[in-house]
Write a protein that holds these residues in place. Structure first.
Motif, PDB file in Angstrom:
ATOM      1  N   ALA A 175       0.813  -1.210   0.000  1.00  0.00           N
ATOM      2  CA  ALA A 175       0.000   0.000   0.000  1.00  0.00           C
ATOM      3  C   ALA A 175       0.848   1.262   0.000  1.00  0.00           C
ATOM      4  N   GLU A 176       0.510   2.179  -0.874  1.00  0.00           N
ATOM      5  CA  GLU A 176       1.143   3.506  -0.885  1.00  0.00           C
ATOM      6  C   GLU A 176       0.873   4.215   0.434  1.00  0.00           C
ATOM      7  N   ALA A 177       1.928   4.789   1.011  1.00  0.00           N
ATOM      8  CA  ALA A 177       1.820   5.495   2.290  1.00  0.00           C
ATOM      9  C   ALA A 177       2.806   6.657   2.277  1.00  0.00           C
ATOM     10  N   THR A 178       2.563   7.605   1.386  1.00  0.00           N
ATOM     11  CA  THR A 178       3.497   8.714   1.195  1.00  0.00           C
ATOM     12  C   THR A 178       3.713   9.477   2.494  1.00  0.00           C
ATOM     13  N   TYR A 179       2.657   9.656   3.257  1.00  0.00           N
ATOM     14  CA  TYR A 179       2.727  10.416   4.502  1.00  0.00           C
ATOM     15  C   TYR A 179       2.367   9.503   5.685  1.00  0.00           C
ATOM     16  N   PRO A 180       2.919   9.756   6.867  1.00  0.00           N
ATOM     17  CA  PRO A 180       2.568   8.904   8.014  1.00  0.00           C
ATOM     18  C   PRO A 180       1.098   8.994   8.403  1.00  0.00           C
ATOM     19  N   GLU A 181       0.603  10.234   8.616  1.00  0.00           N
ATOM     20  CA  GLU A 181      -0.765  10.386   9.110  1.00  0.00           C
ATOM     21  C   GLU A 181      -1.603  11.358   8.302  1.00  0.00           C
ATOM     22  N   HIS A 182      -1.088  12.555   8.054  1.00  0.00           N
ATOM     23  CA  HIS A 182      -1.889  13.618   7.450  1.00  0.00           C
ATOM     24  C   HIS A 182      -1.392  13.920   6.045  1.00  0.00           C
ATOM     25  N   VAL A 183      -2.287  13.782   5.067  1.00  0.00           N
ATOM     26  CA  VAL A 183      -1.969  14.129   3.689  1.00  0.00           C
ATOM     27  C   VAL A 183      -2.312  15.599   3.482  1.00  0.00           C
ATOM     28  N   PRO A 184      -1.392  16.419   2.947  1.00  0.00           N
ATOM     29  CA  PRO A 184      -1.705  17.828   2.715  1.00  0.00           C
ATOM     30  C   PRO A 184      -2.991  17.993   1.899  1.00  0.00           C
ATOM     31  N   GLN A 185      -3.700  19.064   2.176  1.00  0.00           N
ATOM     32  CA  GLN A 185      -5.027  19.254   1.591  1.00  0.00           C
ATOM     33  C   GLN A 185      -5.027  19.123   0.076  1.00  0.00           C
ATOM     34  N   GLU A 186      -4.006  19.691  -0.592  1.00  0.00           N
ATOM     35  CA  GLU A 186      -4.005  19.669  -2.048  1.00  0.00           C
ATOM     36  C   GLU A 186      -3.807  18.261  -2.616  1.00  0.00           C
ATOM     37  N   ASP A 187      -3.225  17.369  -1.808  1.00  0.00           N
ATOM     38  CA  ASP A 187      -2.993  15.999  -2.260  1.00  0.00           C
ATOM     39  C   ASP A 187      -3.972  14.994  -1.667  1.00  0.00           C
ATOM     40  N   ALA A 188      -4.817  15.445  -0.751  1.00  0.00           N
ATOM     41  CA  ALA A 188      -5.679  14.516  -0.020  1.00  0.00           C
ATOM     42  C   ALA A 188      -6.559  13.632  -0.908  1.00  0.00           C
ATOM     43  N   PRO A 189      -7.054  14.120  -2.066  1.00  0.00           N
ATOM     44  CA  PRO A 189      -7.863  13.219  -2.900  1.00  0.00           C
ATOM     45  C   PRO A 189      -7.036  12.216  -3.700  1.00  0.00           C
ATOM     46  N   TYR A 190      -5.704  12.369  -3.694  1.00  0.00           N
ATOM     47  CA  TYR A 190      -4.878  11.627  -4.660  1.00  0.00           C
ATOM     48  C   TYR A 190      -3.779  10.765  -4.048  1.00  0.00           C
ATOM     49  N   LEU A 191      -3.471  10.944  -2.783  1.00  0.00           N
ATOM     50  CA  LEU A 191      -2.408  10.183  -2.135  1.00  0.00           C
ATOM     51  C   LEU A 191      -2.892   9.676  -0.781  1.00  0.00           C
ATOM     52  N   SER A 192      -2.125   8.727  -0.219  1.00  0.00           N
ATOM     53  CA  SER A 192      -2.551   8.068   1.009  1.00  0.00           C
ATOM     54  C   SER A 192      -1.541   8.246   2.127  1.00  0.00           C
ATOM     55  N   SER A 193      -1.957   7.838   3.312  1.00  0.00           N
ATOM     56  CA  SER A 193      -1.106   7.849   4.499  1.00  0.00           C
ATOM     57  C   SER A 193      -0.959   6.432   5.025  1.00  0.00           C
TER      58      SER A 193
END
Length: 246
Positions: A175-193
């Motif tokens: 599973a993609e987990a670019t960020y530990p917990e919080h995905v920045p607002q501009e990326d929230a629809p497109y990336l995961s934590s």
């Protein structure tokens, strides 16, 4: 079925690392998933270019497909070129990387196939099921099954109900987990934590969870801790050389 991680960096490869790249083997058949930046040298440490039987690309960002070009060059320019390599990707996803060479350079080295969501394919000993998942560009979630074992891979994706279907009862969720917990607002629809990946794995009943696509230079501990808040199964971070037998 065996998974070998060639690289797990998101966006660009950190020093001595590689971006997304995964070798999956079953019954002697080898599938390369997402040949991102710097993955080919890692692959060639154990597997010759002509020994790859098929390539799957989740989406067209270069950190997931750039090393398709040198892989095809290695096959096309060898002393005894192997048969054309089946390459599966969303429609148009590979246009840019294939334009790195004039068509005659790679002529006959590959056969392109479009990945279409909700379609089942047979690739060697594998059954492949695909899901359309939200990202900045068309992205295919991949579910490979062989010998009674199942690997589910998200590619890069934002939140989606389909993720639980993709990972349902999988032996391994990659599973993609670019960020530990919080995905920045501009990326929230497109990336995961990692936090979201843990929730998906738990809801799907996945036996193992392997977090990948962490931001370069990110230590693994925060991602592991975030995923463990909701997922109690076997948990690790994808890094070059990690091997998982399903």
């Amino acid at each position: 079925m065996r998974l070998t991680v060639l690289g797990g960096c998101g966006a660009w490869p950190g020093a001595g690392q590689a971006c997304s790249g995964y070798l999956v083997e079953s019954d002697g058949f080898r599938v390369l998933i997402d040949p991102g930046y710097a993955t080919l040298p890692r692959l060639l440490e154990s597997t010759a270019a002509e020994e790859i039987d098929a390539v799957l690309v989740s989406h067209g960002h270069p950190d997931h497909c750039a090393d398709l070009n040198p892989l095809l060059r290695a096959r096309a320019l060898g002393d005894e070129p192997p048969p054309a390599l089946p390459v599966y990707a969303p429609a148009g996803a590979l246009d840019a990387v294939l334009l790195l060479d004039k068509p005659r350079m790679l002529a006959g080295s590959f056969v392109p196939h479009d990945l279409v969501a909700s379609r089942t394919l047979e690739i060697g000993p594998f059954r492949l099921d695909t899901w359309a998942l939200p990202h900045h560009v068309p992205n295919a979630g991949l579910r490979l099954s062989s010998g009674g074992k199942t690997l589910a891979y998200t590619g890069d994706t934002g939140p989606a109900d389909a993720l639980v279907d993709l990972a349902k009862d999988a032996d391994l969720l990659l599973a993609e987990a670019t960020y530990p917990e919080h995905v920045p607002q501009e990326d929230a629809p497109y990336l995961s934590s990692a936090l979201g990946a843990g929730r998906t794995a738990a809801a799907a009943g996945a036996a193992r969870l392997l977090l990948t696509h962490l931001w370069p230079g990110t230590p693994p501990e925060p991602a592991l801790a975030a995923a463990a808040r909701s997922y109690s199964g076997e948990l690790a971070v994808a890094s070059a050389g990690v091997t998982v037998r399903l």
